[in-house]
Write a protein that holds these residues in place. Structure first.
Motif, PDB file in Angstrom:
ATOM      1  N   ARG A 117       0.838  -1.203   0.000  1.00 17.40           N
ATOM      2  CA  ARG A 117       0.000   0.000   0.000  1.00 17.40           C
ATOM      3  C   ARG A 117       0.872   1.253   0.000  1.00 17.40           C
ATOM      4  NH1 ARG A 117      -3.928  -0.024   4.867  1.00 17.40           N
ATOM      5  NH2 ARG A 117      -4.989   1.552   3.602  1.00 17.40           N
ATOM      6  N   VAL A 118       0.363   2.301  -0.675  1.00 19.57           N
ATOM      7  CA  VAL A 118       1.089   3.568  -0.760  1.00 19.57           C
ATOM      8  C   VAL A 118       0.188   4.680  -0.234  1.00 19.57           C
ATOM      9  CG1 VAL A 118       2.320   5.183  -2.249  1.00 19.57           C
ATOM     10  CG2 VAL A 118       2.337   2.742  -2.790  1.00 19.57           C
ATOM     11  N   ALA A 119       0.750   5.548   0.607  1.00 14.53           N
ATOM     12  CA  ALA A 119       0.033   6.718   1.122  1.00 14.53           C
ATOM     13  C   ALA A 119       0.546   7.966   0.423  1.00 14.53           C
ATOM     14  CB  ALA A 119       0.232   6.843   2.633  1.00 14.53           C
ATOM     15  N   VAL A 120      -0.369   8.779  -0.049  1.00 15.86           N
ATOM     16  CA  VAL A 120      -0.028  10.064  -0.659  1.00 15.86           C
ATOM     17  C   VAL A 120      -0.643  11.149   0.215  1.00 15.86           C
ATOM     18  CG1 VAL A 120      -0.231  11.538  -2.681  1.00 15.86           C
ATOM     19  CG2 VAL A 120       0.034   9.069  -2.970  1.00 15.86           C
ATOM     20  N   VAL A 121       0.184  12.032   0.735  1.00 14.34           N
ATOM     21  CA  VAL A 121      -0.280  13.106   1.615  1.00 14.34           C
ATOM     22  C   VAL A 121      -0.429  14.377   0.795  1.00 14.34           C
ATOM     23  CG1 VAL A 121       0.145  14.394   3.737  1.00 14.34           C
ATOM     24  CG2 VAL A 121       0.922  12.022   3.539  1.00 14.34           C
ATOM     25  N   GLY A 122      -1.658  14.791   0.560  1.00 15.57           N
ATOM     26  CA  GLY A 122      -1.940  15.967  -0.256  1.00 15.57           C
ATOM     27  C   GLY A 122      -2.589  15.560  -1.569  1.00 15.57           C
ATOM     28  N   SER A 123      -3.658  16.269  -1.938  1.00 15.61           N
ATOM     29  CA  SER A 123      -4.391  15.912  -3.156  1.00 15.61           C
ATOM     30  C   SER A 123      -4.389  17.033  -4.182  1.00 15.61           C
ATOM     31  CB  SER A 123      -5.839  15.528  -2.814  1.00 15.61           C
ATOM     32  OG  SER A 123      -6.548  16.639  -2.283  1.00 15.61           O
ATOM     33  N   GLY A 131       2.930  15.485  12.586  1.00 14.12           N
ATOM     34  CA  GLY A 131       3.108  15.524  14.030  1.00 14.12           C
ATOM     35  C   GLY A 131       3.853  14.300  14.526  1.00 14.12           C
ATOM     36  N   ASN A 132       3.867  14.137  15.833  1.00 17.67           N
ATOM     37  CA  ASN A 132       4.612  13.035  16.442  1.00 17.67           C
ATOM     38  C   ASN A 132       4.038  11.683  16.017  1.00 17.67           C
ATOM     39  OD1 ASN A 132       6.274  14.817  17.837  1.00 17.67           O
ATOM     40  ND2 ASN A 132       4.884  14.919  19.605  1.00 17.67           N
ATOM     41  N   GLY A 133       4.912  10.842  15.493  1.00 20.44           N
ATOM     42  CA  GLY A 133       4.529   9.474  15.172  1.00 20.44           C
ATOM     43  C   GLY A 133       3.695   9.301  13.921  1.00 20.44           C
ATOM     44  N   TRP A 134       3.649  10.313  13.061  1.00 21.57           N
ATOM     45  CA  TRP A 134       2.797  10.187  11.872  1.00 21.57           C
ATOM     46  C   TRP A 134       3.282   9.079  10.946  1.00 21.57           C
ATOM     47  CZ3 TRP A 134       4.599  10.860   6.860  1.00 21.57           C
ATOM     48  CH2 TRP A 134       5.880  11.416   6.727  1.00 21.57           C
ATOM     49  N   LEU A 135       4.605   8.965  10.804  1.00 19.18           N
ATOM     50  CA  LEU A 135       5.142   7.962   9.897  1.00 19.18           C
ATOM     51  C   LEU A 135       4.970   6.559  10.483  1.00 19.18           C
ATOM     52  CD1 LEU A 135       6.562   7.371   7.272  1.00 19.18           C
ATOM     53  CD2 LEU A 135       8.754   7.794   8.403  1.00 19.18           C
ATOM     54  N   THR A 136       5.190   6.437  11.787  1.00 25.59           N
ATOM     55  CA  THR A 136       4.989   5.139  12.437  1.00 25.59           C
ATOM     56  C   THR A 136       3.542   4.694  12.314  1.00 25.59           C
ATOM     57  OG1 THR A 136       6.761   5.646  14.011  1.00 25.59           O
ATOM     58  CG2 THR A 136       5.221   3.876  14.599  1.00 25.59           C
ATOM     59  N   GLY A 137       2.628   5.662  12.451  1.00 29.75           N
ATOM     60  CA  GLY A 137       1.212   5.338  12.342  1.00 29.75           C
ATOM     61  C   GLY A 137       0.839   4.840  10.956  1.00 29.75           C
ATOM     62  N   GLU A 176      -0.440   0.977   9.698  1.00 27.77           N
ATOM     63  CA  GLU A 176      -1.637   0.712   8.909  1.00 27.77           C
ATOM     64  C   GLU A 176      -1.334  -0.073   7.641  1.00 27.77           C
ATOM     65  OE1 GLU A 176      -4.253   4.030   8.189  1.00 27.77           O
ATOM     66  OE2 GLU A 176      -3.616   5.015  10.035  1.00 27.77           O
ATOM     67  N   GLY A 177      -0.066  -0.367   7.413  1.00 25.89           N
ATOM     68  CA  GLY A 177       0.304  -1.202   6.272  1.00 25.89           C
ATOM     69  C   GLY A 177       0.849  -0.458   5.072  1.00 25.89           C
TER      70      GLY A 177
END
Length: 560
Positions: A125-131, A198-204, A208-209
């Motif tokens: 899975r890939v997360a993209v932050v910003g649309s 913020g704190n732990g955003w990447l770990t979160g 989530e996969g």
């Protein structure tokens, strides 16, 4: 029959293809040399191939070529600053091709067609932050490659700066809604109204996969000049003003009837803010900026629209203070004359006339500062390196200082065009694919030469450029889209003006050739050579005559 086509002489102008009455010719646009317009396009779109397909009436095939590098053609067909037209060879003949209008036509066609169904080929899975444009482009090309993609957007609706930073008269809501629907139908998931950071955003996200992240947060925050009074009521940034116009839950800025609006800045955001204030019905709208009239950084068509609406631009003035009335609200702006913008080395370093008698005062109830944009990167600073307000990435791969985290768009380059952001998003998608596939991220990119100036060997016929129609203005017409797209007949005619620079002619259907010599006579480069004698067919004229004579003689003998 056609004897030969000299590839050294052929410029690919398409005259043979367009003039052959029996449709014998085709063009080979897959050449090592790219056209000048493609070289000027930040996304590297194969404009030559698009126009050649349009010349054949193959609109959907042209759209497929366009979407290889431009997944938002309905958007860029409206808001792109079209540098390709400045490089168009046709401009030295009559006028540059209306490339942007042809792109809008293909983009509107794209909105009417069903979305493709991309098969899921990967589990990562890939997360993209910003649309915004960079985030959407990244999501599209990763979904096309078979990855499950989720786009996170802090605003209530996807689109980023496209939806909240560009006025509706340039990019209507319905266009963005249809564009986003195509993304959803193609399998891209959107999660809105929530901030990542913020704190732990990447770990979160990893929990989530998500195995890779692309930061495409844009540059959506406006800047203030740092002068007294800039924080009083009646003062706002251009980005806040434009965002309020597009947000249902934001209070409408006080720029309507009876209000005097002053916009500070000479860029495109400033032009959009001034035009929007005028469309809201402000009693007066004026602009002041550091640049002189002939140095405005805004694109000329935006400047022309503002001036056409009666908005005066006062050049070579810099703000010194916002003047505040007894009620604590802004009543105007005090400015001083700007003597120069840059130092001897060409760096931005404005100098001002310090004589108090040269100062000027501009009355205003609302002052809008549209003097720059910046990214909000504080929430990511603990995990990725940030230098001078931008995410630091590898220029070859767009990977940040954190493995598996990539970045693209204005957060990397600073404020740039929509087209450039889309190009960055596509590059990020390629790097993510290589990262998740275990491939080497860095791979050499070979530049392709630009086609030679074909006008050295050509003298094309002058043809009238077909422009998009403007809907008539009728006072305060609101935020309806003013420019109408070209109809199909105009699209085909305008595409026919393209010289398809660098292509090569190919005799694709030689059996249909009737040796009319039209191609040889009309080829402006003298590249076509037609054989002087038609090939001998089974029934030549002499054969027909002999058979006719024998038949007549036999008939006479029978009668006798």
């Amino acid at each position: 029959m056609i004897s030969s086509i000299d590839p050294e002489k052929c410029t690919g102008c398409g005259t043979c293809f367009k003039s052959c009455p029996l449709d014998v010719f085709r063009l080979d646009t897959e050449q090592r040399e790219i056209s000048p317009c493609t070289h000027a396009c930040p996304a590297g779109t194969d404009i030559r191939a698009c126009h050649y397909l349009l010349q054949q009436g193959r609109s959907e095939d042209a759209l497929d070529v366009l979407k290889r590098t431009m997944p938002l053609p309905a958007v860029t067909g409206r808001v792109c600053f079209h540098p390709c037209e400045s490089a168009c060879t046709r401009k030295d003949v009559d006028e540059a091709l209306n490339i942007n209008a042809l792109e809008q036509f293909l983009g509107d066609l794209d909105l009417r067609l069903p979305a493709p169904i991309f098969p899921r080929r990967h589990l990562s899975r890939v997360a993209v932050v910003g649309s915004g444009p960079a985030g959407l482009a990244t999501a599209w090309y990763l979904a096309e490659a078979g990855y499950p993609v989720t786009v996170f957007e802090s605003m209530p609706e996807p689109g980023g700066m496209l939806r909240y930073g560009i006025p509706a008269y340039r990019l209507p809501d319905e266009v963005m809604e249809l564009q986003i629907r195509k993304f959803r139908d193609a399998g891209v998931e959107f999660v809105c109204s929530g901030k990542i950071g913020g704190n732990g955003w990447l770990t979160g996200l990893k929990a989530e996969g998500f195995r890779a992240v692309v930061l495409a947060v844009g540059a959506s925050r406006g800047c203030l000049p740092g002068v007294p009074g800039e924080n009083v009521p009646g003062v706002m940034t251009g980005m806040d003003f434009l965002r309020a116009l597009r947000s249902d839950d934001a209070p409408l800025p006080e720029t309507g009837p009876g209000r005097r609006v002053l916009v500070v800045g000479g860029g495109d955001v400033a032009m959009d803010a001034a035009i929007s204030a005028r469309r809201l019905g402000a009693a007066s709208v004026e602009m002041v900026c550091l640049e002189s009239q002939d140095e405005l950084p805004a694109f000329p068509h935006n400047v022309a629209e503002a001036v056409g609406m009666g908005i005066p631009v006062h050049g070579a003035w810099g703000p010194t203070a916002v003047c505040v009335g007894p009620d604590g609200r802004a009543v105007g702006l005090e400015c001083r004359r700007c003597l120069s913008l840059r130092d001897d080395a060409g760096r931005f370093a404005p100098t001002f006339d310090e004589n108090p008698e040269s100062a000027a005062f501009f009355k205003a109830d609302t002052v809008i500062f549209a003097i720059g944009q910046r990214s909000d990167l504080d929430p990511f600073a603990q995990d990725v390196k940030i230098t001078r307000g931008r995410i630091t990435v590898s220029p070859e791969t767009l990977e940040s200082s954190c493995e598996g985290v990539f970045a693209a768009g204005d957060a990397v380059s600073g404020p740039a065009s929509v087209c450039a952001a889309v190009a960055g998003g596509r590059r990020a998608a390629v790097s993510v694919d290589r990262f998740l596939s275990g491939a080497e991220l860095r791979r050499p990119e070979t530049s392709r030469p630009v086609a030679d100036d074909m006008l050295k060997r050509l003298d094309p016929e002058k043809l009238v450029r077909l422009a998009r129609r403007n809907r008539p203005l009728s006072g305060r017409e609101g935020f309806a889209e003013r420019r109408a797209g070209l109809p199909l007949d105009a699209v085909l005619a305008e595409a026919g003006r393209c010289l398809t620079c660098g292509g090569k002619a190919v005799p694709a259907y030689t059996d249909d050739c009737m040796t009319c010599y039209t191609c040889e006579v009309r080829c402006p480069a003298g590249a076509v050579d037609v054989h002087p004698f038609k090939e001998r067919l089974p029934r030549t004229l002499d054969t027909v005559r002999r058979e006719t004579m024998h038949a007549a003689a036999a008939k006479e003998e029978k009668r006798a």
